[in-house]
Write a protein that holds these residues in place. Structure first.
Motif, PDB file in Angstrom:
ATOM      1  N   UNK A   8      -3.112 -15.467  -1.957  1.00  0.00           N
ATOM      2  CA  UNK A   8      -3.012 -14.548  -3.096  1.00  0.00           C
ATOM      3  C   UNK A   8      -3.319 -13.130  -2.670  1.00  0.00           C
ATOM      4  N   UNK A   9      -4.320 -12.986  -1.783  1.00  0.00           N
ATOM      5  CA  UNK A   9      -4.673 -11.635  -1.333  1.00  0.00           C
ATOM      6  C   UNK A   9      -3.543 -11.011  -0.521  1.00  0.00           C
ATOM      7  N   UNK A  10      -3.001 -11.756   0.403  1.00  0.00           N
ATOM      8  CA  UNK A  10      -2.004 -11.163   1.293  1.00  0.00           C
ATOM      9  C   UNK A  10      -0.707 -10.864   0.531  1.00  0.00           C
ATOM     10  N   UNK A  11      -0.441 -11.615  -0.522  1.00  0.00           N
ATOM     11  CA  UNK A  11       0.733 -11.317  -1.354  1.00  0.00           C
ATOM     12  C   UNK A  11       0.605  -9.916  -1.949  1.00  0.00           C
ATOM     13  N   UNK A  12      -0.569  -9.623  -2.532  1.00  0.00           N
ATOM     14  CA  UNK A  12      -0.769  -8.300  -3.140  1.00  0.00           C
ATOM     15  C   UNK A  12      -0.759  -7.210  -2.075  1.00  0.00           C
ATOM     16  N   UNK A  13      -1.418  -7.477  -0.948  1.00  0.00           N
ATOM     17  CA  UNK A  13      -1.464  -6.484   0.132  1.00  0.00           C
ATOM     18  C   UNK A  13      -0.060  -6.125   0.604  1.00  0.00           C
ATOM     19  N   UNK A  14       0.783  -7.135   0.770  1.00  0.00           N
ATOM     20  CA  UNK A  14       2.165  -6.880   1.210  1.00  0.00           C
ATOM     21  C   UNK A  14       2.930  -6.067   0.163  1.00  0.00           C
ATOM     22  N   UNK A  15       2.711  -6.377  -1.099  1.00  0.00           N
ATOM     23  CA  UNK A  15       3.407  -5.642  -2.163  1.00  0.00           C
ATOM     24  C   UNK A  15       2.989  -4.169  -2.170  1.00  0.00           C
ATOM     25  N   UNK A  16       1.709  -3.915  -1.930  1.00  0.00           N
ATOM     26  CA  UNK A  16       1.232  -2.529  -1.895  1.00  0.00           C
ATOM     27  C   UNK A  16       1.888  -1.763  -0.747  1.00  0.00           C
ATOM     28  N   UNK A  17       1.971  -2.391   0.404  1.00  0.00           N
ATOM     29  CA  UNK A  17       2.606  -1.747   1.560  1.00  0.00           C
ATOM     30  C   UNK A  17       4.106  -1.580   1.321  1.00  0.00           C
ATOM     31  N   UNK A  18       4.698  -2.584   0.702  1.00  0.00           N
ATOM     32  CA  UNK A  18       6.132  -2.496   0.385  1.00  0.00           C
ATOM     33  C   UNK A  18       6.412  -1.300  -0.523  1.00  0.00           C
ATOM     34  N   UNK A  19       5.558  -1.131  -1.545  1.00  0.00           N
ATOM     35  CA  UNK A  19       5.740   0.012  -2.451  1.00  0.00           C
ATOM     36  C   UNK A  19       5.582   1.335  -1.732  1.00  0.00           C
ATOM     37  N   UNK A  20       4.557   1.435  -0.900  1.00  0.00           N
ATOM     38  CA  UNK A  20       4.338   2.677  -0.143  1.00  0.00           C
ATOM     39  C   UNK A  20       5.522   2.964   0.774  1.00  0.00           C
ATOM     40  N   UNK A  21       6.007   1.917   1.462  1.00  0.00           N
ATOM     41  CA  UNK A  21       7.113   2.094   2.412  1.00  0.00           C
ATOM     42  C   UNK A  21       8.385   2.550   1.706  1.00  0.00           C
ATOM     43  N   UNK A  22       8.698   1.913   0.590  1.00  0.00           N
ATOM     44  CA  UNK A  22       9.925   2.275  -0.128  1.00  0.00           C
ATOM     45  C   UNK A  22       9.831   3.691  -0.695  1.00  0.00           C
ATOM     46  N   UNK A  23       8.652   4.097  -1.109  1.00  0.00           N
ATOM     47  CA  UNK A  23       8.507   5.482  -1.602  1.00  0.00           C
ATOM     48  C   UNK A  23       8.604   6.489  -0.456  1.00  0.00           C
ATOM     49  N   UNK A  24       8.089   6.125   0.722  1.00  0.00           N
ATOM     50  CA  UNK A  24       8.275   6.997   1.886  1.00  0.00           C
ATOM     51  C   UNK A  24       9.764   7.103   2.220  1.00  0.00           C
ATOM     52  N   UNK A  25      10.454   5.964   2.148  1.00  0.00           N
ATOM     53  CA  UNK A  25      11.889   5.971   2.423  1.00  0.00           C
ATOM     54  C   UNK A  25      12.661   6.836   1.429  1.00  0.00           C
ATOM     55  N   UNK A  74       3.364  -9.140  -9.797  1.00  0.00           N
ATOM     56  CA  UNK A  74       3.261  -7.704  -9.507  1.00  0.00           C
ATOM     57  C   UNK A  74       4.417  -7.216  -8.644  1.00  0.00           C
ATOM     58  N   UNK A  75       5.043  -6.145  -9.092  1.00  0.00           N
ATOM     59  CA  UNK A  75       6.047  -5.442  -8.300  1.00  0.00           C
ATOM     60  C   UNK A  75       5.621  -3.990  -8.220  1.00  0.00           C
ATOM     61  N   UNK A  76       5.491  -3.443  -7.030  1.00  0.00           N
ATOM     62  CA  UNK A  76       4.980  -2.069  -6.901  1.00  0.00           C
ATOM     63  C   UNK A  76       5.963  -1.047  -7.450  1.00  0.00           C
ATOM     64  N   UNK A  77       5.403   0.075  -7.863  1.00  0.00           N
ATOM     65  CA  UNK A  77       6.241   1.159  -8.371  1.00  0.00           C
ATOM     66  C   UNK A  77       7.005   1.804  -7.215  1.00  0.00           C
ATOM     67  N   UNK A  78       8.313   1.945  -7.420  1.00  0.00           N
ATOM     68  CA  UNK A  78       9.166   2.611  -6.435  1.00  0.00           C
ATOM     69  C   UNK A  78      10.005   3.651  -7.186  1.00  0.00           C
ATOM     70  N   UNK A  79      10.014   4.852  -6.647  1.00  0.00           N
ATOM     71  CA  UNK A  79      10.813   5.915  -7.280  1.00  0.00           C
ATOM     72  C   UNK A  79      12.263   5.473  -7.404  1.00  0.00           C
ATOM     73  N   UNK A  80      12.914   5.812  -8.493  1.00  0.00           N
ATOM     74  CA  UNK A  80      14.330   5.490  -8.628  1.00  0.00           C
ATOM     75  C   UNK A  80      15.189   6.765  -8.622  1.00  0.00           C
TER      76      UNK A  80
END
Length: 321
Positions: A99-116, A314-320
Motif C-alpha cells: 500500500x505504501x509503495x503504491x502511493x509513493x509511485x503515484x506521487x512520483x508519477x504525478x511529479x514526473x508528468x508535471x515536469x514533462x 488515488x490518481x495524482x494531479x497532472x496539468x492538462x
C-alpha cells in the motif's frame, strides 16, 4: 477572504483584543485575525503569549524561514479536524509495504508528468517519459526515489535550454545553493512545502505520516510528499517567468564564494509573484468550475483521504494545459 501574510522584516506580533499587530522599526501594522490564512515569517519574529493564544485559537499556522530563506519550522496549531479512523488508515497504508509503495509511485508519477508538461510547453525533448516506466519494476522505496532522482536530474539539465546563459547551472545543489537557479529552486521549494503544510492542516490528514519520504521526528513529511507534485507547477514555471520576463536580474542575488541567495529585493519579487500564482484560477475539468492553484493542493489532500479510506483510488494531479 483570508490571505497569506508575508513578514519580510524583523519584528514582533502582539495582540490587542481580536487583532494581531505586527510591530517593527517602521511602526505598528494591524492584521485582522479573520483575514489571516497563514503567516510566513522571513525576518526574526517574536510573539506575545496573547498573540500565540489567538493564532492557536483561530487555527492559523506560522511558517518560519531563516536568514538564507530556508524553511526552519512552523507553529502548527492544535489540530481541530481530528479523525481517529483516518489516522489509523494513514498508518495502515504506511505499514503495509504494498500500500505504501503504491502511493509513493503515484506521487512520483504525478511529479514526473508535471515536469514533462513543463518541458513540453517549451518544446523540449527529454528522457522523463522513457525513465518513468522503470517505476513499475521498483519494489523498494529507495528504488522509487532513485527513479525520481534520475528524472529530476534530466529535467534540471533541460532547464538550461529555457533560461538565458547567465542563469545556466550544472546540477542541483541545496545547502547552500551555489548559483542563482539553485537559490531560486531552494527558496521556491521551501514556499511550496509551507503552502502544502497549511493545506494539510485544514484537512483531517496527519502531516507526519508519509509514503515517499520517511516519516521522522520533527518534520511534516507528508507535506514533502505532496510538494513533489506541485513544485514544477508553482516553482519551476515561476522561475522561468521571472527570469525570462527580466523581473529578476543578477543584482537581485547576494553572492559569495560558496553560496548564492536571493537578496531582500529578490525575495519581495519572488514572494509577490508566488502569492499571485496561488490565487490564479483554472477551470477544473472534473468539478467544472474555477479553482485556484492553492485549492488544487487541498483537493489533492482530499483525493489522498479518499484513497486511504478506500472510496476512490488515488490518481495524482497532472496539468492538462
Amino acid at each position: 477572504m483570508k490571505k497569506n501574510y508575508y513578514l519580510l522584516s524583523d519584528g514582533m506580533l502582539k495582540r490587542r483584543e481580536n487583532t494581531v499587530y505586527f510591530v517593527n522599526k517602521d511602526g505598528k501594522k494591524p492584521i485582522p485575525i479573520n483575514k489571516i490564512y497563514s503567516i510566513y515569517a522571513y525576518g526574526s519574529l517574536t510573539f506575545s503569549s496573547q498573540a500565540i493564544h489567538l493564532l492557536a485559537k483561530e487555527g492559523i499556522p506560522v511558517h518560519f524561514f531563516n536568514y538564507y530563506g530556508y524553511y526552519d519550522g512552523s507553529f502548527y496549531p492544535r489540530e481541530k479536524l481530528l479523525s481517529g479512523d483516518l489516522i489509523i488508515k494513514q498508518a495502515e497504508h504506511y505499514l503495509d509495504h504494498e500500500k505504501r509503495i503504491f502511493i509513493a509511485k503515484k506521487l512520483v508519477e504525478g511529479a514526473a508528468k508535471n515536469m514533462g508538461k513543463v518541458l513540453k510547453y517549451y518544446n523540449l525533448e527529454n528522457k522523463i517519459s522513457s525513465i518513468l516506466p522503470d517505476l513499475g519494476n521498483c519494489n523498494m522505496i529507495t528504488e522509487v526515489m532513485n527513479v525520481e532522482g534520475r528524472m529530476r536530474a534530466d529535467y534540471y539539465q533541460k532547464m538550461n535550454e529555457i533560461l538565458p546563459e547567465n542563469f545556466n547551472f550544472d546540477k542541483r545543489v541545496k545547502r547552500p545553493p551555489e548559483n542563482m537557479i539553485n537559490a531560486l529552486i531552494s527558496f521556491g521549494n521551501s514556499m511550496v512545502y509551507s503552502t502544502v503544510l497549511s493545506e494539510i492542516y485544514n484537512t483531517q490528514l496527519n502531516p507526519t505520516v508519509s509514503y515517499l519520504h520517511e516519516p521522522s521526528e520533527r518534520r511534516f513529511s507528508l507535506a514533502l510528499d505532496l510538494s513533489e507534485i506541485f513544485k514544477p507547477i508553482l516553482v519551476d514555471r515561476l522561475i522561468f517567468y521571472l527570469i525570462n520576463k527580466r523581473m529578476l536580474r543578477e543584482d537581485d542575488f547576494e553572492k559569495d564564494l560558496n553560496y548564492c541567495l536571493l537578496n531582500d529585493n529578490g525575495r519581495k519579487i519572488f514572494i509577490k509573484e508566488y502569492d499571485e500564482r496561488l490565487k490564479k484560477t483554472i477551470k477544473h475539468r472534473e468539478l467544472n468550475r474555477k479553482v485556484s492553484y492553492k485549492r488544487l493542493i487541498r483537493l489533492e489532500a482530499y483525493k489522498l483521504i479518499k484513497h486511504l479510506l478506500g472510496s476512490k483510488e488515488y490518481k495524482p494531479f497532472v496539468m492538462w494545459w
